[in-house]
Design an enzyme around this catalytic site. Structure first.
Site, PDB file in Angstrom:
ATOM      1  N   ARG A  72       7.443   8.504  -6.714  1.00 55.26           N
ATOM      2  CA  ARG A  72       7.778   9.751  -6.033  1.00 55.26           C
ATOM      3  C   ARG A  72       9.149  10.286  -6.435  1.00 55.26           C
ATOM      4  O   ARG A  72       9.400  11.489  -6.378  1.00 55.26           O
ATOM      5  CB  ARG A  72       7.752   9.535  -4.521  1.00 55.26           C
ATOM      6  CG  ARG A  72       6.347   9.383  -3.947  1.00 55.26           C
ATOM      7  CD  ARG A  72       6.387   9.349  -2.434  1.00 55.26           C
ATOM      8  NE  ARG A  72       5.055   9.251  -1.850  1.00 55.26           N
ATOM      9  CZ  ARG A  72       4.793   9.292  -0.556  1.00 55.26           C
ATOM     10  NH1 ARG A  72       5.802   9.417   0.303  1.00 55.26           N
ATOM     11  NH2 ARG A  72       3.557   9.196  -0.108  1.00 55.26           N
TER      12      ARG A  72
ATOM     13  N   GLY B 271      10.645   1.035  -8.041  1.00 56.51           N
ATOM     14  CA  GLY B 271      10.728   0.086  -6.940  1.00 56.51           C
ATOM     15  C   GLY B 271      11.399  -1.220  -7.310  1.00 56.51           C
ATOM     16  O   GLY B 271      11.763  -1.473  -8.468  1.00 56.51           O
TER      17      GLY B 271
ATOM     18  N   LYS C 272      10.021 -20.097   5.461  1.00 57.93           N
ATOM     19  CA  LYS C 272      11.303 -19.458   5.161  1.00 57.93           C
ATOM     20  C   LYS C 272      12.429 -20.184   5.896  1.00 57.93           C
ATOM     21  O   LYS C 272      12.208 -20.856   6.901  1.00 57.93           O
ATOM     22  CB  LYS C 272      11.266 -17.985   5.570  1.00 57.93           C
ATOM     23  CG  LYS C 272      10.375 -17.140   4.661  1.00 57.93           C
ATOM     24  CD  LYS C 272      10.535 -15.660   4.962  1.00 57.93           C
ATOM     25  CE  LYS C 272       9.779 -14.808   3.949  1.00 57.93           C
ATOM     26  NZ  LYS C 272      10.332 -14.916   2.592  1.00 57.93           N
TER      27      LYS C 272
ATOM     28  N   ASP D 277       1.064 -14.256   3.512  1.00 55.36           N
ATOM     29  CA  ASP D 277       2.004 -13.935   2.442  1.00 55.36           C
ATOM     30  C   ASP D 277       1.997 -14.973   1.337  1.00 55.36           C
ATOM     31  O   ASP D 277       2.129 -14.640   0.154  1.00 55.36           O
ATOM     32  CB  ASP D 277       3.424 -13.815   3.017  1.00 55.36           C
ATOM     33  CG  ASP D 277       4.438 -13.394   1.967  1.00 55.36           C
ATOM     34  OD1 ASP D 277       4.140 -12.480   1.183  1.00 55.36           O
ATOM     35  OD2 ASP D 277       5.535 -13.991   1.927  1.00 55.36           O
TER      36      ASP D 277
ATOM     37  N   SER E 262       9.632  -3.476  -9.994  1.00 56.43           N
ATOM     38  CA  SER E 262       9.821  -2.947 -11.340  1.00 56.43           C
ATOM     39  C   SER E 262      11.216  -3.271 -11.870  1.00 56.43           C
ATOM     40  O   SER E 262      11.369  -3.727 -13.008  1.00 56.43           O
ATOM     41  CB  SER E 262       9.592  -1.433 -11.345  1.00 56.43           C
ATOM     42  OG  SER E 262       9.843  -0.889 -12.621  1.00 56.43           O
TER      43      SER E 262
ATOM     44  N   HIS F  25      -0.843 -17.585  -3.437  1.00 52.14           N
ATOM     45  CA  HIS F  25      -0.174 -18.553  -4.303  1.00 52.14           C
ATOM     46  C   HIS F  25      -0.638 -19.986  -4.064  1.00 52.14           C
ATOM     47  O   HIS F  25      -0.991 -20.710  -5.002  1.00 52.14           O
ATOM     48  CB  HIS F  25       1.340 -18.479  -4.109  1.00 52.14           C
ATOM     49  CG  HIS F  25       1.915 -17.117  -4.307  1.00 52.14           C
ATOM     50  ND1 HIS F  25       1.442 -16.237  -5.249  1.00 52.14           N
ATOM     51  CD2 HIS F  25       2.938 -16.471  -3.679  1.00 52.14           C
ATOM     52  CE1 HIS F  25       2.147 -15.113  -5.206  1.00 52.14           C
ATOM     53  NE2 HIS F  25       3.050 -15.245  -4.261  1.00 52.14           N
TER      54      HIS F  25
END
Length: 488
Positions: A47, A16, A333, A234, A19, A239
């Site tokens: 997968r 992913g 954002k 989120d 990673s 955080h």
């Protein structure tokens, strides 16, 4: 702290985005610095059908893209540590093959397996069941969980219950990558390794605290997840509340997982429920970032939505140290710049001896402030008042002067590390200090769920703001009602 050092690291979601961008580069950098155990094997699973050679080739491309060349020393040796086993975690089939790839756990030995679980929350339960079914949940196995850990208190408890059914709390490592950032850790050193700040780190001397986490990006391929989460869940739930707790916590008895996390959870439990009028939400519309036109949230999403992409909150920690001190939180954002920072604003001097010392012009004094930059630049700045040099027949002139510690300058030869490097190394060693405990997570969700319930009761919908601005004008009003301005 658990008593074994992992000699195998099992990465779920190994093909992913996380990673490829963070985990594999972090591990390679640690290996280049000689920090990984010599015999550590890294087994990836997902997968995607591939063999060891295919996984190593994928990893090599990820390292070349996301890790600076000077940090890839001995990359061939690192790639030889990598192995791969395909697995569909939604079914028990295949877990026996994964266990065979991992090898004997060796109950009671001084080595074992560390598991990093980066999958959809819906797969947490089946994955834990599969691990237990295959004998990969014994006393020499520890589990690391990547967010999101649910979307409210109830779902978070369900996930934690499923994990706790197979792993005791001392072998569960809940990750918040902000805790791996150097400047966040330096906040602890700043507060508790220097006598200068702790005597004045309270409501008597501090006027307010601002915490800003601003992003210039939009959805970036996270469409389904983000629209179901929003800025509050989120960013604030994890955080920002972790940053707040580190700023506000009492001195722990030592630098260890129990002492530090005990003090953080006390702060989270002392958070006052947010009232109507103490939050502002927003959603960006088309605008420009860095001179480039960008679409609005509804255009990126392809449909209308009432998900917030911006939130500002006036929070209070109701305890002896912080009573009456507002903590202003802001995240969003498509804001003008990418920045994460903490501003600690001190109070004015009780009496200025310089009034009238400037002749016909009054001498202005400004309250001191401490600015802790976390990203993109890691630095600490203390703003002080000083006399302007020279002779002035009209009297004394004062000016605010910054005393700045830029981390790259203060520690020459030290390069900036990926936050996951610290956390992965601690996972392998078994040190939980920079990981989040279950009662912390649940205290965070308890406060966040109350905010969302307040929004629902008041039929609150996000105000629009132009991409490239600092959010809705109401966010400015939220703080300026108290005679304060956002630091920008």
């Amino acid at each position: 702290m658990t008593e074994f050092a992992a000699d195998r690291l099992l990465l779920f979601g190994a093909t992913g985005d996380l990673s490829r961008r963070k985990l594999l580069p972090s591990l390679c950098a640690l290996d280049a610095d000689g920090l990984l155990p010599e015999k550590l094997r890294i087994i990836g699973t997902a997968r995607t059908e591939m063999d060891d050679a295919g996984f190593r080739d994928m990893a090599r491309k990820a390292l070349e893209e996301h890790l600076p060349a000077e940090r890839r020393g001995g990359m061939a040796g690192f790639l030889n540590r990598l192995h791969y086993q395909p697995l569909d975690a939604s079914t028990l089939e295949g877990f026996e093959d994964l266990a065979e790839k991992v090898g004997s756990i060796g109950e009671g030995s001084d080595t074992g397996v560390a598991i990093f679980l980066s999958t959809a929350p819906s797969l947490f339960g089946p994955t834990i069941e599969g691990l237990r079914h295959a004998g990969l949940a014994g006393e020499n196995v520890r589990m690391c969980l990547e967010k999101p850990l649910g979307d409210d208190l109830e779902s978070s408890r369900a996930i934690n219950d499923a994990v706790a059914d197979a792993f005791p709390e001392e072998r569960i490592f809940r990750i918040d990558h902000y805790l791996g950032k150097e400047t966040v850790q330096n906040l602890l050193a700043l507060r508790f390794a220097n006598i200068l700040f702790e005597p004045i780190w309270n409501a008597t001397y501090i006027d307010h605290v601002q915490i800003t986490v601003a992003e210039t990006v939009g959805l970036e391929g996270r469409v389904d997840f983000y629209d179901g989460a929003g800025a509050l869940r989120d960013m604030v739930q994890n955080h920002m509340l972790q940053l707040l707790s580190l700023v506000a916590m009492e001195p722990p008895t030592g630098f260890g997982p129990t002492a530090i996390r005990d003090e953080k959870v006390k702060v989270l439990r002392a958070l006052r429920p947010v009232k109507a009028g103490e939050t502002v939400t927003g959603q960006y519309r088309a605008g420009a970032i860095g001179g480039q036109a960008v679409p609005g949230y509804d255009e990126e999403l392809g449909r209308d939505s009432d998900t917030e992409t911006f939130v500002a909150i006036k929070a209070h920690v109701d305890n002896w140290r912080w009573k009456g001190v507002p903590f202003y939180l802001r995240t969003g954002k498509r804001l003008p710049e990418r920045v994460t920072e903490i501003l600690v604003q001190f109070r004015c001097v009780p009496h200025s001896i310089f009034e009238g010392a400037g002749g016909p012009s009054p001498v202005a004094t400004h309250p001191n402030h401490l600015l802790i930059g976390i990203q993109p630049e890691e630095n600490i700045t203390l703003a002080l008042m000083a006399k302007v040099p020279g002779l002035d027949e009209n009297g004394v002139s004062l000016r605010e002067v910054p005393l700045e510690i830029a981390m790259p300058d203060a520690f020459v030869g030290q390069y900036r590390r990926i936050a996951y490097e610290r956390l992965l190394l601690d996972l392998i060693k078994g040190d939980q200090t920079l990981f989040v405990r279950r009662d912390e997570v649940e205290a965070q969700w308890h406060w966040i769920d109350a905010i969302r319930a307040e929004w629902k009761a008041g039929n609150m919908t996000p105000r629009t703001y132009t991409a490239g601005s600092w959010g809705p004008s109401a966010a400015i009003g939220l703080i300026e009602r108290d005679g304060v301005s956002w630091h920008e």
